[in-house]
Design a protein around this motif. Structure first.
Motif, PDB file in Angstrom:
ATOM      1  N   ALA A   1      -2.625   1.970  -5.975  1.00 10.57           N
ATOM      2  CA  ALA A   1      -2.360   0.710  -4.866  1.00 10.57           C
ATOM      3  C   ALA A   1      -3.627  -0.158  -5.047  1.00 10.57           C
ATOM      4  N   ASP A   2      -4.996   0.468  -5.250  1.00  9.76           N
ATOM      5  CA  ASP A   2      -6.081  -0.245  -5.392  1.00  9.76           C
ATOM      6  C   ASP A   2      -6.135  -1.337  -6.417  1.00  9.76           C
ATOM      7  N   ARG A   3      -5.504  -0.904  -7.384  1.00 10.97           N
ATOM      8  CA  ARG A   3      -5.504  -1.715  -8.566  1.00 10.97           C
ATOM      9  C   ARG A   3      -4.180  -2.641  -8.641  1.00 10.97           C
ATOM     10  N   SER A   4      -3.432  -2.350  -7.791  1.00 10.90           N
ATOM     11  CA  SER A   4      -2.173  -3.315  -7.914  1.00 10.90           C
ATOM     12  C   SER A   4      -2.247  -4.897  -7.456  1.00 10.90           C
ATOM     13  N   ASP A   5      -1.504  -5.759  -7.492  1.00 12.11           N
ATOM     14  CA  ASP A   5      -1.357  -6.773  -6.941  1.00 12.11           C
ATOM     15  C   ASP A   5      -0.314  -7.066  -5.767  1.00 12.11           C
ATOM     16  N   LEU A   6       0.437  -6.221  -5.978  1.00  7.96           N
ATOM     17  CA  LEU A   6       1.717  -6.068  -4.908  1.00  7.96           C
ATOM     18  C   LEU A   6       2.209  -4.660  -4.842  1.00  7.96           C
ATOM     19  N   ILE A   7       2.454  -4.482  -3.563  1.00  8.53           N
ATOM     20  CA  ILE A   7       2.860  -2.859  -3.508  1.00  8.53           C
ATOM     21  C   ILE A   7       4.110  -2.987  -2.630  1.00  8.53           C
ATOM     22  N   LEU A   8       5.269  -2.486  -3.238  1.00  5.65           N
ATOM     23  CA  LEU A   8       6.682  -2.531  -2.445  1.00  5.65           C
ATOM     24  C   LEU A   8       7.140  -1.140  -1.923  1.00  5.65           C
ATOM     25  N   LEU A   9       7.274  -0.910  -0.829  1.00  9.68           N
ATOM     26  CA  LEU A   9       7.688   0.302  -0.251  1.00  9.68           C
ATOM     27  C   LEU A   9       9.256   0.124  -0.261  1.00  9.68           C
ATOM     28  N   LEU A  10       9.994   0.857  -0.866  1.00  4.54           N
ATOM     29  CA  LEU A  10      11.500   0.766  -0.824  1.00  4.54           C
ATOM     30  C   LEU A  10      12.150   1.695   0.141  1.00  4.54           C
ATOM     31  N   PHE A  11      13.205   1.344   1.000  1.00  2.00           N
ATOM     32  CA  PHE A  11      13.776   2.325   1.866  1.00  2.00           C
ATOM     33  C   PHE A  11      15.262   1.767   1.718  1.00  2.00           C
ATOM     34  N   ASP A  12      16.006   2.947   2.070  1.00  2.00           N
ATOM     35  CA  ASP A  12      17.901   2.709   1.930  1.00  2.00           C
ATOM     36  C   ASP A  12      18.153   2.610   3.462  1.00  2.00           C
ATOM     37  N   ALA A  13      18.857   1.587   3.535  1.00  2.00           N
ATOM     38  CA  ALA A  13      19.337   1.249   4.964  1.00  2.00           C
ATOM     39  C   ALA A  13      20.389   2.312   5.222  1.00  2.00           C
ATOM     40  N   ASP A  14      21.180   2.949   4.511  1.00  2.00           N
ATOM     41  CA  ASP A  14      21.841   3.988   4.858  1.00  2.00           C
ATOM     42  C   ASP A  14      21.390   5.263   5.173  1.00  2.00           C
ATOM     43  N   LYS A  15      20.361   5.749   4.747  1.00  2.00           N
ATOM     44  CA  LYS A  15      19.611   6.709   5.114  1.00  2.00           C
ATOM     45  C   LYS A  15      17.903   6.645   5.219  1.00  2.00           C
ATOM     46  N   LEU A  16      17.653   5.716   6.284  1.00  2.00           N
ATOM     47  CA  LEU A  16      16.123   5.409   6.564  1.00  2.00           C
ATOM     48  C   LEU A  16      15.445   6.662   7.097  1.00  2.00           C
TER      49      LEU A  16
END
Length: 309
Positions: A81-96
């Motif tokens: 994360a510290d070395r990334s330009d963008l961090i994406l947290l993925l969630f499924d709407a059908d099983k949050l």
């Protein structure tokens, strides 16, 4: 016949840490337990010439959280994360599911990475209009608990695959969010220089804070008859120490390090009097670097001056 390299190949974790042109050497600190689960994939794709994609394992939930991983998942995630330009947290709407492990990971990586984090609410077409509204609201509420800052985390909602939508009530919004996400992803290589400068300035400011904190702790423990007791008292009153240092050196509260992490690091130090003495000249040079030198280098380079418009 096509070059066999065009089909790609995989490289095991231990090998990745010893390839000079790859930035993974320091991952060896997490040991073989992690490296045996770390795999790199290389393929001849135009996109990958300027972007590296990192896919972390799914975050455990329910009973699985009781099964300890063989390595520190949160700390290794923070390394990336510290070395990334963008961090994406993925969630499924059908099983949050906002599990305890996810909370730990987000809490670990968000320090100095808040501005890089985005949420993706995937499979949003798989639930009804009413359900999606509830799920979206639940996600925003949960993110508000994980991120103490008032700024709301950006959420991209949609169905990120090529199959027809199950429910098309929000089709226009899905298409809009997908376009915005792709635009942000494709702009990453063009903004690399600005992000590196931003990270550098952030680190310089943090170095200044640490210099001031360590000198303050050195002064407070200097000459103490019972150094161990004095150091324990300072550690237990770090909030007061932080406030004193902020006032003395005119430091913004937002530049101060995580108090729990800083406290745990201090516990490992035997003698605070060994900390280096602060130099006013050094602090002046750091300020000059931030206020004059770097701005002079960046002047006109990001397309915001009249000459570049």
């Amino acid at each position: 016949p096509k070059d066999s390299n065009s089909f790609g190949k995989t490289i095991k974790g231990n090998s990745l840490t010893v390839i000079p042109e790859l930035p993974f050497a320091t991952l060896s600190q997490f040991g073989s337990s992690f490296l045996n689960n770390f795999v790199g994939s290389i393929t001849d794709a135009p996109l990958l010439k300027s972007v590296t994609l990192v896919d972390t394992p799914g975050v455990l939930s329910g009973e699985k959280q009781r099964l300890n991983r063989s390595y520190d998942f949160a700390k290794t995630t923070k390394w990336f994360a510290d070395r990334s330009d963008l961090i994406l947290l993925l969630f499924d709407a059908d099983k949050l599911d906002i599990s305890d492990e996810l909370k730990e990971v987000v809490s670990t990586i968000r320090m100095h990475n808040n501005d890089k984090i985005r949420c993706i609410l995937n499979k949003a077409d798989g639930v009804s209009r009413e359900q999606l509204v509830r799920v979206y609201g639940s996600l925003m509420w949960s993110m508000g608990k994980l991120f103490p800052n008032p700024e709301v985390v950006r959420v991209y909602t949609g169905s990120f695959w090529d199959e027809p939508l199950v429910h098309d009530d929000f089709e226009e919004m899905f298409q809009s969010d997908e376009s915005l996400l792709l635009r942000e992803l494709t702009s990453l290589p063009d903004c690399a220089a600005e992000r590196k400068v931003n990270a550098m300035v952030q680190r310089i400011r943090l170095v200044k804070v640490y210099i001031c904190l360590l000198d303050h702790l050195r002064r407070k423990s200097r000459g103490a008859i019972r150094k161990e007791r004095t150091q324990r008292r300072l550690i237990s009153n770090l909030e007061e120490v932080f406030e004193e240092v902020q006032i003395k050196y005119n430091l913004p509260k937002g530049d101060m390090p995580n108090i729990e992490e800083f406290s745990s690091r201090l516990e490992e130090i035997e003698n605070f009097s060994t900390f280096p003495k602060v130099s006013r000249q050094l602090l002046s040079e750091i300020d000059e670097l931030i206020i004059q030198t770097i701005p002079a280098i960046m002047e006109g380079s990001v397309g915001v001056t009249n000459e570049k418009l």
